[in-house]
Design an enzyme around this catalytic site. Structure first.
Site, PDB file in Angstrom:
ATOM      1  CG  ASP A 288     -15.980  -0.959  -4.802  1.00 25.14           C
ATOM      2  OD1 ASP A 288     -14.773  -1.218  -4.645  1.00 25.14           O
ATOM      3  OD2 ASP A 288     -16.566  -1.094  -5.896  1.00 25.14           O
TER       4      ASP A 288
ATOM      5  CE  LYS B 207     -13.220  -4.732   0.435  1.00 24.71           C
ATOM      6  NZ  LYS B 207     -14.350  -4.192  -0.331  1.00 24.71           N
TER       7      LYS B 207
ATOM      8  N   GLY C 258      -9.588  -2.313  -5.148  1.00 25.75           N
ATOM      9  CA  GLY C 258      -9.158  -0.919  -5.144  1.00 25.75           C
ATOM     10  C   GLY C 258      -9.605  -0.352  -3.810  1.00 25.75           C
ATOM     11  CG  HIS C 259      -8.978  -2.134  -0.566  1.00 32.76           C
ATOM     12  ND1 HIS C 259      -8.572  -3.178   0.234  1.00 32.76           N
ATOM     13  CD2 HIS C 259      -9.969  -2.641  -1.349  1.00 32.76           C
ATOM     14  CE1 HIS C 259      -9.289  -4.259  -0.060  1.00 32.76           C
ATOM     15  NE2 HIS C 259     -10.136  -3.960  -1.027  1.00 32.76           N
TER      16      HIS C 259
ATOM     17  CD  GLN D 124     -12.008  -9.003  -4.744  1.00 35.56           C
ATOM     18  OE1 GLN D 124     -11.564  -9.999  -4.197  1.00 35.56           O
ATOM     19  NE2 GLN D 124     -11.232  -8.048  -5.211  1.00 35.56           N
TER      20      GLN D 124
END
Ligand code: GDP
Ligand code: IMO
Ligand code: MG
Length: 424
Positions: free
Chosen positions: A13, A16, A40-41, A220
């Site tokens: 988080d 990215k 979750g980007h 990640q």
């Protein structure tokens, strides 16, 4: 041509998604190489917020987007991501390429993920519950089902695999209702058939030989890497730069720029050690200003000061060539900012990551004055307040690496590329 890689240097988080979206105009192909819908980007543009989990963050620029062989893909979540993206009128079937060697996350993998976590009780990892661990277990134990299997005897293979899973669930006395989730999973396989299915090694190497530019998108972060992270509180893939070679099929000699991204502070979701964690009002303030809630699960992210011991370790393992610092704006109102420069373990100071980061690891801090300036509208390094420049310089000297890009907000234009870098 060489391939550029962007990797998270902390516990995920780091921003990215935003940075891949910002860097994408310079590249022809964006490729994810590990992980799956545990990621979750978040991308923010034209007032729209979008969270991508399995589809690379280059999708909004009309570039080629690759789901690499190192990934694990859940057809149901892939389908819902495609449905969400259809709102943006993008050319999805032309621009998404899926590796035939990527592994499928089965409905029973999701159930097993939950069953293993329940079995661990208080020692649970706090996974995202997406079936990541069980899917990678099957890959490594040579029991997996791959995208390429969809075209050949698929039903039989599926029944064989789930038979084993059902036995395991039974042994763990885990109650479940497979019928409904299995139905939507089987339907979603049909959606995958509409997409280009490729061999990523061939695809990427040919592209590089033709002079096309490739950006590999990590998911990640280094401290969640299965080999180098805070094991066993990690994910089940190699999140570090070397993972891009394995997860796409490119040689280490083809790696060029390595962008290492980190927040100006630290967060972590789920269980596991976190030496600089703040369980007080300062941690709460970071969470509230930084909006630190999981993009995938909505869980509160644990917050703490920046940890340069872990960051230096991550820079070395990844061979970072350019550092990117995000979310410095979150610290704008702080009187002082703290920086962890060493760990104290049983009375002895060290700058080395120990074999096990446990409760005896205490952070040693350097304090610097805060910059007390709203940075979210700053658009050039010439406008950086002196205290912020001092903060950057302290980090750069300690890390022996320049911070090339500073992000001061979630938007694309809240990104400052620095040209006046100090000789270190
Ligand atoms: P990722 O998984 O590394 O892509 O990061 P996430 O998207 O899970 O979380 C990063 C969050 O911070 C997202 O909500 C982004 O919109 C936001 N973000 C990214 N860069 C910045 C920044 O520089 N400042 C602020 N305030 N928010 C940012
Ligand atoms: P992005 O790409 C933050 C964490 C989970 C859990 C551990 C194992 O958005 O940075 P898993 O479901 O992978 O078996 O969970 O890893 N985790 C993440 N934390 N960001 C992520 O991805 C994460 N993906 C997994 O919270 O602690
Ligand atoms: Mg995320």
């Amino acid at each position: 041509m060489k391939i550029s890689v962007l990797v998270g240097l902390q516990w995920g988080d780091e921003g990215k998604g935003k940075m891949i979206d910002v860097l994408t105009p310079e590249y022809d192909i964006i490729a994810r190489f590990q992980g799956g819908p545990n990621a979750g980007h978040t991308l923010l543009f034209n007032g729209e917020k979008c969270v991508l989990c399995s589809i690379p963050s280059g999708i909004f620029h009309g570039k080629k987007n690759v789901i690499g062989n190192g990934m694990v893909l859940d057809p149901v979540l892939f389908r819902s991501e495609i449905e969400m993206l259809s709102f943006f009128h993008l050319d999805l079937t032309d621009n998404i390429y899926i590796s035939r060697r990527a592994h499928l996350i089965l409905p029973t993998h999701r159930l097993l993920d939950k069953a293993y976590e329940a079995q661990k009780g208080v020692n649970k990892i706090g996974t995202t519950g997406k079936g990541i661990g069980p899917a990678y277990i099957d890959k490594v134990s040579r029991n997996g089902l791959r995208i390429g299997d969809i075209d050949c005897d698929f039903e039989k293979k599926y029944i064989d695999k789930t038979y084993r899973h059902k036995k395991l669930l039974q042994q763990m006395n885990f109650k479940y209702d497979l019928a409904s989730i299995e139905k939507e999973w089987v339907e979603s396989i049909e959606i995958i058939k509409q997409f280009n299915r490729i061999d990523t090694d061939d695809f990427i190497n040919k592209a590089l030989n033709k002079g096309e530019t490739v950006l590999a998108e990590g998911a990640q972060g280094t401290m969640l890497d299965v080999d180098f992270g805070s094991y066993p509180f990690v994910t089940s893939s190699n999140t570090v730069c070397a993972g891009a070679c394995i997860g796409l099929g490119v040689s280490p000699t083809k790696i060029g720029d390595v962008f290492g991204i980190f927040k100006a502070y630290c967060t972590r979701v789920g269980s596991g050690p976190f030496p600089t964690e703040l369980s007080d009002s300062i941690g709460e303030k970071l969470r509230s200003i930084g909006n630190e809630y999981g993009s995938v699960t909505g869980r509160s992210r644990r917050c703490g000061w920046i940890d340069l011991v872990a960051l230096r370790y991550a820079i070395i393992i990844n061979g970072v060539t350019q550092l990117i610092m995000t979310k410095s704006d979150v610290l704008d109102s702080f009187e002082i900012v703290k920086i962890c420069i060493a760990y104290e373990i049983n009375g002895r100071k060290t700058k080395k990551i120990p074999f096990e980061i446990n409760s005896s690891v205490k952070p040693v801090y350097k304090e610097l004055p805060g910059w007390k300036t709203d940075m979210s509208n700053v658009d050039s390094e010439d406008k950086f307040p002196k205290a912020f420049e001092d903060y950057l310089e302290f980090l750069e000297v300690f890390l022996e690496k320049n911070i090339k890009i500073v992000s001061v907000g979630p938007g694309r234009n809240q990104t400052i590329v620095r040209n006046k870098l100090k000789q270190l």
